[in-house]
Design a protein around this motif. Structure first.
Motif, mmCIF file in Angstrom:
data_model
loop_
_atom_site.group_PDB
_atom_site.id
_atom_site.type_symbol
_atom_site.label_atom_id
_atom_site.label_comp_id
_atom_site.label_asym_id
_atom_site.label_seq_id
_atom_site.Cartn_x
_atom_site.Cartn_y
_atom_site.Cartn_z
ATOM 1 N N PRO A 509 -26.814 27.117 -5.072
ATOM 2 C CA PRO A 509 -26.625 26.077 -4.043
ATOM 3 C C PRO A 509 -25.309 25.343 -4.261
ATOM 4 N N ASN A 510 -24.462 25.333 -3.256
ATOM 5 C CA ASN A 510 -23.110 24.788 -3.374
ATOM 6 C C ASN A 510 -23.127 23.281 -3.125
ATOM 7 N N ASP A 511 -23.574 22.536 -4.147
ATOM 8 C CA ASP A 511 -23.656 21.084 -4.007
ATOM 9 C C ASP A 511 -23.060 20.420 -5.237
ATOM 10 N N ALA A 512 -23.151 19.109 -5.304
ATOM 11 C CA ALA A 512 -22.529 18.339 -6.375
ATOM 12 C C ALA A 512 -23.080 18.707 -7.744
ATOM 13 N N LYS A 513 -24.362 19.082 -7.793
ATOM 14 C CA LYS A 513 -24.937 19.476 -9.076
ATOM 15 C C LYS A 513 -24.262 20.741 -9.603
ATOM 16 N N LEU A 514 -24.033 21.707 -8.715
ATOM 17 C CA LEU A 514 -23.352 22.938 -9.141
ATOM 18 C C LEU A 514 -21.914 22.635 -9.535
ATOM 19 N N MET A 553 -12.319 21.067 -1.882
ATOM 20 C CA MET A 553 -12.872 21.890 -0.810
ATOM 21 C C MET A 553 -13.313 21.008 0.344
ATOM 22 N N THR A 554 -13.167 21.519 1.528
ATOM 23 C CA THR A 554 -13.573 20.810 2.741
ATOM 24 C C THR A 554 -14.980 21.230 3.143
ATOM 25 N N ILE A 558 -17.282 24.704 2.404
ATOM 26 C CA ILE A 558 -18.683 24.739 1.983
ATOM 27 C C ILE A 558 -19.519 25.514 2.989
ATOM 28 N N ASN A 559 -19.267 25.285 4.276
ATOM 29 C CA ASN A 559 -20.029 25.978 5.320
ATOM 30 C C ASN A 559 -19.796 27.487 5.270
#
Length: 594
Positions: A509-514, A553-554, A558-559
């Motif tokens: 999952p491409n989020d802040a945790k990753l 990254m924009t 991410i999309n």
């Protein structure tokens, strides 16, 4: 998500923080060239003795590859990958093993292409316990036909020693003694296969008399029956299928292989080829002039760049440079004296620039005495992935004891490996002793090196009392950011290590945790690189930075599934010019007070 249905205590393992990145190897060399014998599919070698067992020893001054490999191991190399190069049209020698009903059972092939396979003999006997026993003979110093071979083995005093022996071999694929396991891959000389028409079975009763492998060719360019022979003019008109290129067969070998009273097995060098008449002229008078019933064969061992490159048509086995492209372990690429094959040096550089995980070591042209003729950039070798070394070195031939000249690339590759092991990939592989070198092709002076060094030429020099040393660490690039070979190799090391060590990130999952986990992973790895002395700075933030957040990254990135990390590193540079400024003063104390 785990599910819980009953009250109780549940212990689960989860992952937090970064994952360790293991640094990749930087000291594995990939060598391409000719050898005495052996397989043409790439093979890893870990010692000079293993190379001799698989590929044979040295053959005079050339080919250079054996000297290159020995120089690599003598200078600290630990592992290399060998791609034996032959003409693409070379053919492997073979023979048939028969069962007691005189049927073809198995086919024995030489492990690699070339006429060298014609000297191999095999004998099948009963196994000591079960199955069959296969003895392999290397008749290296013999020139035998089947009758002479039979006569040799009929005399117990003349029988050659067994080179390899495989006892209790089975043709049952389910047996642990299956020939595909016990012989294929273990033998340095033969491979057993089932061809069309073979029964695929041999038993203890199926003995075979000693047999020669036949049909091995270094290259077959043309074969047929002559259309005309002129004994006085020493010419032979080729069959209609002959090439129309004007110099197609010049300097190749013409052999008469069949015919009545035709000088069978006699070989001649072709000195000229007439395009219009398709007629070749040989270098001497015919031993016995062939007639029109004879069969000629034209062969050559002269290599072209296509013989090194190969391509995806070489299925199922990849060879040459095409095979090296799939071997990630290779970090140094070298073909001894690649300048002798037009286009080969460019092909080596092209692969390095495409893969970006290896560098190529280039030998200078042999006999280049004028330093004004030494300029890799003028030869279109301007690349941050190439290092050029001049001049050639002199070594003691390992068998004859004579002093010979060899290209320095193999010894230099060994120095790369030695420097990596002792200091690290960040250390410039220069000011290092060239082990095994006893002299140089040309002695280079300081004023001469002042001309060569800015051109990206790494000079090998002899220093009184300090021996023969590599005295340069530059790439051939004109880009000042990529001036030094150790900087290029350090980036290769870091980039390849990150590539292999962060594969776990894909599809997370491409989020802040990753992003935090990736940032931690990269920071830990680069901190270790910095502490090893590969990066500048007395503090960590002076050596490198890592950014993985919404500034790199924009939302569009991410999309579209992109995670982008920005990494900056400050590599150490070699102290190439050491300058001590000395002034005359009246009192050292006065200077200290000032």
């Amino acid at each position: 998500m785990p599910q819980y249905f009953a009250p109780g205590v549940y212990v689960e393992e989860i992952e937090l923080g970064g994952k360790p990145i293991e640094g990749v190897s930087t000291s594995t060399a990939g060598f391409l060239g000719q050898t005495e014998r052996g397989p043409t599919t790439p093979k890893f070698i870990t010692s000079w003795l293993q190379f001799q067992r698989v590929y044979g020893g040295v053959l005079g001054d050339t080919p250079y590859l054996p000297h290159t490999v020995k120089g690599f191991f003598d200078n600290g190399g630990k592992r290399c990958c060998i791609a034996r190069i032959t003409k693409a049209s070379a053919v492997s020698a073979k023979c048939k093993l028969l069962n007691k009903a005189a049927q073809n059972a198995l086919t024995v092939f030489a492990v690699g292409e070339g006429a060298w396979g014609n000297r191999i003999a095999v004998m099948v006997d009963s196994g000591s316990l079960s199955g069959i026993k296969i003895n392999v003979y290397d008749l290296k110093n013999e020139n035998l036909d089947s009758a002479a071979l039979a006569a040799m083995f009929a005399d117990s005093k003349k029988q050659p020693s067994i080179t390899e022996s495989f006892d209790n071999v089975s043709t049952d694929a389910s047996s642990p003694d299956f020939y595909g396991i016990k012989v294929n891959g273990a033998s340095a000389y033969i491979v057993l296969k089932i061809e069309s028409g073979d029964t695929g079975a041999l038993t203890k009763e199926d003995k075979n008399e000693v047999k020669l492998l036949i049909g091995g060719l270094d290259s077959q360019e043309n074969e047929g029956k002559p259309l005309n022979v002129d004994a006085a003019a020493k010419t032979l008109k080729l069959a209609d299928s002959a090439s129309s290129d004007i110099d197609a067969y010049k300097n190749m070998t013409l052999e008469i292989v069949e015919g009545t009273g035709s000088g069978k097995d006699k070989k001649y060098k072709i000195t000229a080829y007439d395009k219009a008449s398709k007629t070749v002229t040989i270098d001497r008078a015919w031993d016995i002039a062939p007639d029109l019933t004879s069969t000629y064969r034209i062969t050559t061992t002269t290599l072209a760049v296509a013989d090194f490159e190969r391509d995806k048509t070489e299925k199922p086995e990849k060879k040459g440079l095409f095979a090296f492209a799939d071997i990630d372990d290779i970090s140094m690429l070298h073909a001894p004296y690649s300048e002798a094959v037009p286009g080969l040096t460019t092909a080596l550089i092209t692969q390095c620039e495409k893969l970006r995980d290896r560098v190529v070591i280039i030998d200078s042209k042999k006999g280049t005495a004028q330093i004004t003729d030494v300029n890799p950039r003028a030869d279109h070798y301007d690349s941050m992935f190439a290092a050029y070394y001049y001049p050639w070195i002199k070594i003691v031939h390992p068998t004859s004891g004579a002093t010979i000249e060899v290209p320095p690339g193999g010894h230099v590759a060994g120095i790369y490996a030695r420097s990596d092991a002792e200091r690290g990939v960040h250390k410039a592989p220069a000011n290092e002793i060239v082990r095994g070198a006893v002299d140089l092709e040309f002695q280079i002076t300081m004023p001469e090196q002042e001309i060569l060094n800015p051109l990206g030429v790494n000079v090998i020099r002899s220093f009184p009392g300090r021996g023969i040393r590599v005295w340069g660490a530059r790439t051939t690039s004109s880009d000042p950011s990529w001036k030094y070979i150790n900087v290029r190799r350090l980036f290769n090391y870091i980039e390849e290590s990150l590539d292999e060590g962060t594969q776990w990130v894909v599809f997370e999952p491409n989020d802040a945790k990753l992003w935090a986990r990736v940032r931690r992973t990269l920071n830990d790895f680069l901190t270790r690189v910095w502490r090893d002395g590969a990066l500048m700075g007395t503090k960590q933030d002076q050596a490198f930075f890592v950014r993985v957040d919404d500034t790199t990254m924009t939302q569009d990135d991410i999309n579209n599934g992109r995670l982008i990390a920005l990494i900056g590193i400050a590599p150490v540079k070699p102290a190439e010019f050491v300058i001590f400024r000395i002034a005359q003063v009246a009192s050292g104390a006065d200077i200290n007070q000032a």
